[in-house]
Scaffold this motif. Structure first.
Motif, PDB file in Angstrom:
ATOM      1  N   ASP A   1      -3.351   1.378 -18.534  1.00 36.67           N
ATOM      2  CA  ASP A   1      -3.105   0.077 -17.911  1.00 36.67           C
ATOM      3  C   ASP A   1      -1.684  -0.048 -17.374  1.00 36.67           C
ATOM      4  O   ASP A   1      -1.355  -1.042 -16.721  1.00 36.67           O
ATOM      5  N   LYS A   2      -0.854   0.934 -17.667  1.00 33.26           N
ATOM      6  CA  LYS A   2       0.536   0.902 -17.204  1.00 33.26           C
ATOM      7  C   LYS A   2       0.745   1.699 -15.922  1.00 33.26           C
ATOM      8  O   LYS A   2       1.814   1.634 -15.320  1.00 33.26           O
ATOM      9  N   VAL A   3      -0.267   2.465 -15.526  1.00 30.85           N
ATOM     10  CA  VAL A   3      -0.146   3.325 -14.349  1.00 30.85           C
ATOM     11  C   VAL A   3      -0.498   2.548 -13.078  1.00 30.85           C
ATOM     12  O   VAL A   3      -1.586   1.957 -12.987  1.00 30.85           O
ATOM     13  N   HIS A   4       0.398   2.557 -12.116  1.00 29.29           N
ATOM     14  CA  HIS A   4       0.175   1.914 -10.822  1.00 29.29           C
ATOM     15  C   HIS A   4       0.161   3.007  -9.754  1.00 29.29           C
ATOM     16  O   HIS A   4       1.191   3.639  -9.488  1.00 29.29           O
ATOM     17  N   THR A   5      -0.994   3.243  -9.176  1.00 25.24           N
ATOM     18  CA  THR A   5      -1.140   4.286  -8.161  1.00 25.24           C
ATOM     19  C   THR A   5      -1.330   3.650  -6.797  1.00 25.24           C
ATOM     20  O   THR A   5      -2.201   2.791  -6.616  1.00 25.24           O
ATOM     21  N   PHE A   6      -0.505   4.088  -5.830  1.00 22.65           N
ATOM     22  CA  PHE A   6      -0.541   3.550  -4.476  1.00 22.65           C
ATOM     23  C   PHE A   6      -0.844   4.671  -3.493  1.00 22.65           C
ATOM     24  O   PHE A   6      -0.237   5.749  -3.565  1.00 22.65           O
ATOM     25  N   VAL A   7      -1.782   4.431  -2.589  1.00 24.51           N
ATOM     26  CA  VAL A   7      -2.088   5.396  -1.527  1.00 24.51           C
ATOM     27  C   VAL A   7      -2.201   4.646  -0.203  1.00 24.51           C
ATOM     28  O   VAL A   7      -2.666   3.501  -0.184  1.00 24.51           O
ATOM     29  N   PRO A   8      -1.773   5.245   0.913  1.00 24.89           N
ATOM     30  CA  PRO A   8      -1.964   4.611   2.211  1.00 24.89           C
ATOM     31  C   PRO A   8      -3.408   4.757   2.671  1.00 24.89           C
ATOM     32  O   PRO A   8      -4.170   5.551   2.104  1.00 24.89           O
ATOM     33  N   GLN A   9      -3.791   4.024   3.728  1.00 28.29           N
ATOM     34  CA  GLN A   9      -5.205   3.993   4.106  1.00 28.29           C
ATOM     35  C   GLN A   9      -5.737   5.332   4.605  1.00 28.29           C
ATOM     36  O   GLN A   9      -6.917   5.630   4.470  1.00 28.29           O
ATOM     37  N   ASP A  10      -4.859   6.166   5.169  1.00 30.00           N
ATOM     38  CA  ASP A  10      -5.283   7.493   5.610  1.00 30.00           C
ATOM     39  C   ASP A  10      -4.871   8.570   4.614  1.00 30.00           C
ATOM     40  O   ASP A  10      -4.650   9.727   4.986  1.00 30.00           O
ATOM     41  N   SER A  11      -4.756   8.201   3.355  1.00 33.15           N
ATOM     42  CA  SER A  11      -4.210   9.117   2.352  1.00 33.15           C
ATOM     43  C   SER A  11      -4.936  10.455   2.338  1.00 33.15           C
ATOM     44  O   SER A  11      -6.165  10.523   2.353  1.00 33.15           O
ATOM     45  N   ILE A  12      -4.137  11.512   2.315  1.00 26.83           N
ATOM     46  CA  ILE A  12      -4.651  12.872   2.167  1.00 26.83           C
ATOM     47  C   ILE A  12      -4.105  13.476   0.869  1.00 26.83           C
ATOM     48  O   ILE A  12      -4.851  13.879  -0.003  1.00 26.83           O
ATOM     49  N   VAL A  13      -2.780  13.474   0.745  1.00 25.19           N
ATOM     50  CA  VAL A  13      -2.142  14.057  -0.437  1.00 25.19           C
ATOM     51  C   VAL A  13      -2.574  13.324  -1.703  1.00 25.19           C
ATOM     52  O   VAL A  13      -2.953  13.936  -2.706  1.00 25.19           O
TER      53      VAL A  13
END
Length: 374
Positions: free
Chosen positions: A224-236
């Motif tokens: 619950d402490k992990v915040h993961t962010f990806v952009p809309q075209d995320s590849i990596v």
């Protein structure tokens, strides 16, 4: 006008962390600063008092070796120098202390690692892990993640967190790209006494793992402490197993260029979010996962080693050097491939063919998926 980290600094830079709490944009800023070469400026010893950020700025830009410290390699973001200047001028950041800077690249261990720690005025500290740099060996270590865990950088990230935990206060950790992966790994496998002190983990478009880390008992205390962010075209950020919750950030770039966090859009103290990743991101994600499922660990290792042999056959140690050599002389790239022994060349070629086959098989299913959503 784009509203990214620089606009955020102008808006929030006059308020301390005591007045306006640490947030995801602050985390991203420190994660980006970890890409800078700060050896000899930021002390590596955690027993020291550290050095205030405004002094780091002064020493960095006046250093005799400034040209090498500000190396604009193929994967070095030129906005980093402007970012360093910006944070060194505003009350929110200029007096925070930096400590524990380490940076190491080892060809034998196939390791590329760097990190530093920031002591904040709210009594907490933030550990920032660097992502992959311009070195070919750094990318080789990334590729190794498809068949082995831990890679050396993950082990070093864990050891670094244990050392940093000697500091007093609550702990935040994070990173961009591979640095995001390292932050999740270190938080998952560190001793429970340290896990209890961790209040937030920031994974900014970092790749996943060769297994589903969310199923591990070690992950439960920090999930619950992990915040993961990806952009809309995320590849990596969509590579490998990535089953923890994530949010989708709006970017003004396209495709792979969205991996650049300076393109991520900000509103107030948060990123601007979208409902789903793009069709392109889902397509690439499914194609690569299908491709990897078609190879056992030995085959994956053989492909990664063969690809590395191809990239280093030109005697380049960085992608900047490789790009320069192959751009000026495209025939050199063909010669490098032909110079490989027959078995290695066959592994590279057959694996690439399998990737394209996996991509073709994913087109109908991805199209159906998005037709149902729209």
């Amino acid at each position: 006008m784009d509203s990214g980290v620089f606009e955020y600094i102008k808006w929030r830079g006059d308020l301390s962390f005591k007045v306006s709490a640490f947030n995801e944009i602050d985390a991203l800023i420190f994660c980006e600063l970890s890409y800078l070469h700060l050896k000899g400026i930021v002390p590596s010893d955690f027993s020291s008092k550290g050095i205030p950020l405004h002094k780091v700025v002064e020493l960095f830009f006046s250093a005799e070796d400034f040209s090498s410290r500000s190396d604009t390699g193929l994967f070095f973001n030129k906005n980093l120098l402007d970012l360093l200047k910006a944070v060194g001028e505003v009350p929110r950041y200029k007096d925070v202390s930096l400590i524990g800077f380490v940076e190491s690249t080892d060809l034998v261990q196939e390791k590329q690692f760097a990190a530093f720690t920031t002591k904040l005025d709210d009594g907490s500290f933030f550990v920032a892990y660097r992502g992959t740099d311009d070195s070919i060996i750094g990318w080789k270590e990334d590729f190794n993640m498809v068949f082995v865990t831990p890679v050396p950088a993950q082990t070093e990230a864990l050891n670094y967190l244990i050392q940093a935990s000697k500091l007093k206060g609550k702990i935040r950790i994070g990173g961009h790209s591979k640095g995001g992966n390292l932050s999740v790994y270190a938080a998952t496998y560190c001793p429970s006494s340290i896990q209890k002190r961790i209040i937030e983990v920031y994974n900014n478009d970092g790749p996943g793992f060769e297994y589903n880390i969310t199923e591990l008992k070690e992950f439960r205390p920090i999930c619950d402490k992990v915040h993961t962010f990806v952009p809309q075209d995320s590849i990596v950020g969509m590579l490998l197993e990535h089953d923890e919750d994530y949010v989708i950030v709006q970017s003004v770039e396209n495709g792979l260029m969205q991996h650049d966090p300076f393109s991520w859009q900000v509103c107030g103290t948060n990123f601007i979010l979208l409902d789903k990743v793009s069709k392109q991101s889902v397509f690439i994600d499914h194609a690569i996962k299908d491709w990897l499922k078609g190879m056992d660990k030995d085959h994956r290792e053989q492909f990664v080693d063969a690809l590395y042999d191809l990239l280093t056959s030109s005697e380049a140690s960085t992608f900047s050097e490789l790009s320069e050599k192959w751009t000026k002389n495209p025939i050199a790239a063909v010669r490098s491939l032909l110079a490989l022994n027959e078995e290695t060349r066959s592994i590279v070629w057959n694996s690439i063919q399998q990737l394209f086959r996996s991509a073709r098989t994913q087109i109908p299913s991805i199209t159906d998926l998005f037709n149902k959503q729209t």
